[in-house]
Design a protein around this motif. Structure first.
Motif, PDB file in Angstrom:
ATOM      1  N   PHE A 112       0.842  -1.212   0.000  1.00 29.69           N
ATOM      2  CA  PHE A 112       0.000   0.000   0.000  1.00 29.69           C
ATOM      3  C   PHE A 112       0.867   1.249   0.000  1.00 29.69           C
ATOM      4  O   PHE A 112       0.941   1.971   0.997  1.00 29.69           O
ATOM      5  CB  PHE A 112      -0.932   0.006   1.226  1.00 29.69           C
ATOM      6  CG  PHE A 112      -1.806  -1.206   1.312  1.00 29.69           C
ATOM      7  CD1 PHE A 112      -2.945  -1.324   0.527  1.00 29.69           C
ATOM      8  CD2 PHE A 112      -1.465  -2.258   2.156  1.00 29.69           C
ATOM      9  CE1 PHE A 112      -3.734  -2.457   0.579  1.00 29.69           C
ATOM     10  CE2 PHE A 112      -2.249  -3.397   2.220  1.00 29.69           C
ATOM     11  CZ  PHE A 112      -3.385  -3.502   1.427  1.00 29.69           C
ATOM     12  N   PRO A 113       1.554   1.505  -1.113  1.00 32.59           N
ATOM     13  CA  PRO A 113       2.518   2.616  -1.114  1.00 32.59           C
ATOM     14  C   PRO A 113       1.899   3.977  -0.781  1.00 32.59           C
ATOM     15  O   PRO A 113       2.592   4.851  -0.272  1.00 32.59           O
ATOM     16  CB  PRO A 113       3.082   2.603  -2.545  1.00 32.59           C
ATOM     17  CG  PRO A 113       2.205   1.694  -3.333  1.00 32.59           C
ATOM     18  CD  PRO A 113       1.509   0.783  -2.377  1.00 32.59           C
ATOM     19  N   ASP A 114       0.592   4.128  -1.012  1.00 35.70           N
ATOM     20  CA  ASP A 114      -0.037   5.432  -0.759  1.00 35.70           C
ATOM     21  C   ASP A 114      -0.545   5.616   0.663  1.00 35.70           C
ATOM     22  O   ASP A 114      -0.959   6.714   1.032  1.00 35.70           O
ATOM     23  CB  ASP A 114      -1.212   5.655  -1.724  1.00 35.70           C
ATOM     24  CG  ASP A 114      -0.751   5.645  -3.165  1.00 35.70           C
ATOM     25  OD1 ASP A 114       0.416   6.025  -3.405  1.00 35.70           O
ATOM     26  OD2 ASP A 114      -1.539   5.241  -4.041  1.00 35.70           O
ATOM     27  N   LEU A 115      -0.562   4.550   1.435  1.00 41.07           N
ATOM     28  CA  LEU A 115      -1.038   4.660   2.815  1.00 41.07           C
ATOM     29  C   LEU A 115       0.126   5.129   3.694  1.00 41.07           C
ATOM     30  O   LEU A 115       1.206   4.533   3.673  1.00 41.07           O
ATOM     31  CB  LEU A 115      -1.549   3.288   3.287  1.00 41.07           C
ATOM     32  CG  LEU A 115      -2.073   3.191   4.713  1.00 41.07           C
ATOM     33  CD1 LEU A 115      -3.378   3.989   4.878  1.00 41.07           C
ATOM     34  CD2 LEU A 115      -2.326   1.724   5.087  1.00 41.07           C
ATOM     35  N   GLY A 116      -0.082   6.196   4.452  1.00 46.10           N
ATOM     36  CA  GLY A 116       0.972   6.710   5.334  1.00 46.10           C
ATOM     37  C   GLY A 116       1.271   5.719   6.452  1.00 46.10           C
ATOM     38  O   GLY A 116       0.359   5.119   7.002  1.00 46.10           O
TER      39      GLY A 116
END
Ligand code: PBG
Length: 331
Positions: A112-116
């Motif tokens: 999940f590269p977009d989840l911080g």
């Protein structure tokens, strides 16, 4: 002419449309950060003092991350549970590149590269005595040696690809040292969320059960480094130091009993300010909810809205998934 009967504040409260028009604070999923406990075991394990919260294996963590992303929760905060045999006096497991926290970060960022992803920088899950730092012969937490260890821990998280490191230890000078080391190693985009105003609160009890530091800590407390609940000026001083040392965001912790601090920090500095609705706040609400004494959805959303109204840009909350679902249903 300036008062009753000409002025009737109830006119604006009469209908939902005018209540909506004058609503100042609107909670959204963008305001939520979800703290999660990660363990080395398979599957999920209940935490008795936090009903509804579970320790997760990395596989289960990925499932929860998928739900969080789908609900548009911006970030997760990871709290690893260290096996008793991996704890030590020097907390060396904290900067093991193959440690649970580091593996969890890599797994999350890959899927999940977009989840911080936020990691806690503090030694208490890794010390055999449960304190957030290294002890001298008298049991006092040694500041500067602890900071050296925290720098190693933060660098290992950055190397694993974490987006935000969150030092929650309250040592003096740690933000500057961590920031300096991140710069030198080229991690210039790694954000620092400083637990700047972290109080020596009794509301952390269930968290210590969850990560297994309660038994290690015994009757000891953290009053020589976490702040006295009676103080507010000291919180502003701590925030000003952390900002000067390079913090990108600051945190007040706990949340609801400390909303006055949130307000003062936000007004004084105008920087991204977060609050942590801590484990004790969660368990307190949940206990009343499970007894049928409080309405879950209404009380949880009210508590979170209140923290935002006080000035928080976001809230770390164990209710994040449920709250995001309820908010979606409201739209
Ligand atoms: C570790 C840490 C604690 C919490 C977050 N990071 C516990 C403590 O300081 O003893 C508490 C969070 C909660 O109660 O939900 N330094």
């Amino acid at each position: 002419m300036s008062s009753y009967p000409y002025v009737r504040p109830r006119r604006m409260r009469r209908d939902e449309f005018s209540r909506r028009l004058m609503r100042e604070t609107v909670l959204t999923s963008n305001d939520l950060i979800y703290p999660v406990f990660v363990h080395e075991l398979e599957g999920r394990e209940a935490i008795p003092s936090m009903p509804g919260v579970e320790r997760l294996s990395i596989d289960e963590l990925l499932r929860v991350a998928e739900q969080a992303s789908e609900l548009r929760i911006p970030a997760l905060a990871l709290f690893p549970v260290t096996a008793p045999e991996a704890k030590s006096l020097d907390a060396a497991a904290a900067w093991d590149e193959d440690g649970l926290c580091q593996r969890a970060v890599r797994a999350l960022k890959r899927r999940f590269p977009d989840l911080g992803v936020i990691t806690d920088v503090a030694l208490d899950p890794y010390t055999s005595h449960g304190q957030d730092g290294l002890l001298d012969d008298y049991g006092y937490v040694i500041n500067d040696l602890t900071v050296e260890a925290l720098v190693k821990q933060a660098l290992s998280h950055a190397a694993a690809g974490v987006d935000i490191v969150a030092p929650s230890d309250m040592m003096d000078g740690r933000i500057g040292e961590i920031r300096g080391a991140l710069e030198v190693e080229g991690y210039i985009h790694t954000r620092i969320l400083a637990y700047s105003a972290k109080y020596a609160s009794a509301f952390y009890g269930p968290f210590r059960d969850a990560v297994g530091s309660a038994s290690a800590l015994g009757k000891a407390d953290k009053k020589t480094y976490q702040m006295d609940p009676a103080n507010t000026d000291e919180a502003l001083h701590e925030v000003s130091l952390d900002l000067a040392e390079g913090a990108d965001m600051v945190m007040v912790k706990p949340g609801m009993p400390y909303v006055d601090i949130v307000r003062r920090v936000k007004e004084e500095f105008g920087v991204p300010t977060f609050a942590y609705q801590v484990s004790g706040e969660y368990s307190m609400l949940k206990a009343a909810i499970l007894n049928g004494w409080l309405d879950e959805r209404a009380c949880v959303l009210e508590a979170l809205t209140s923290i935002k109204r006080a000035g928080a840009d976001g809230v770390l909350t164990y209710f994040a998934l449920d709250a995001a679902r309820w908010l979606r249903e409201q739209d």
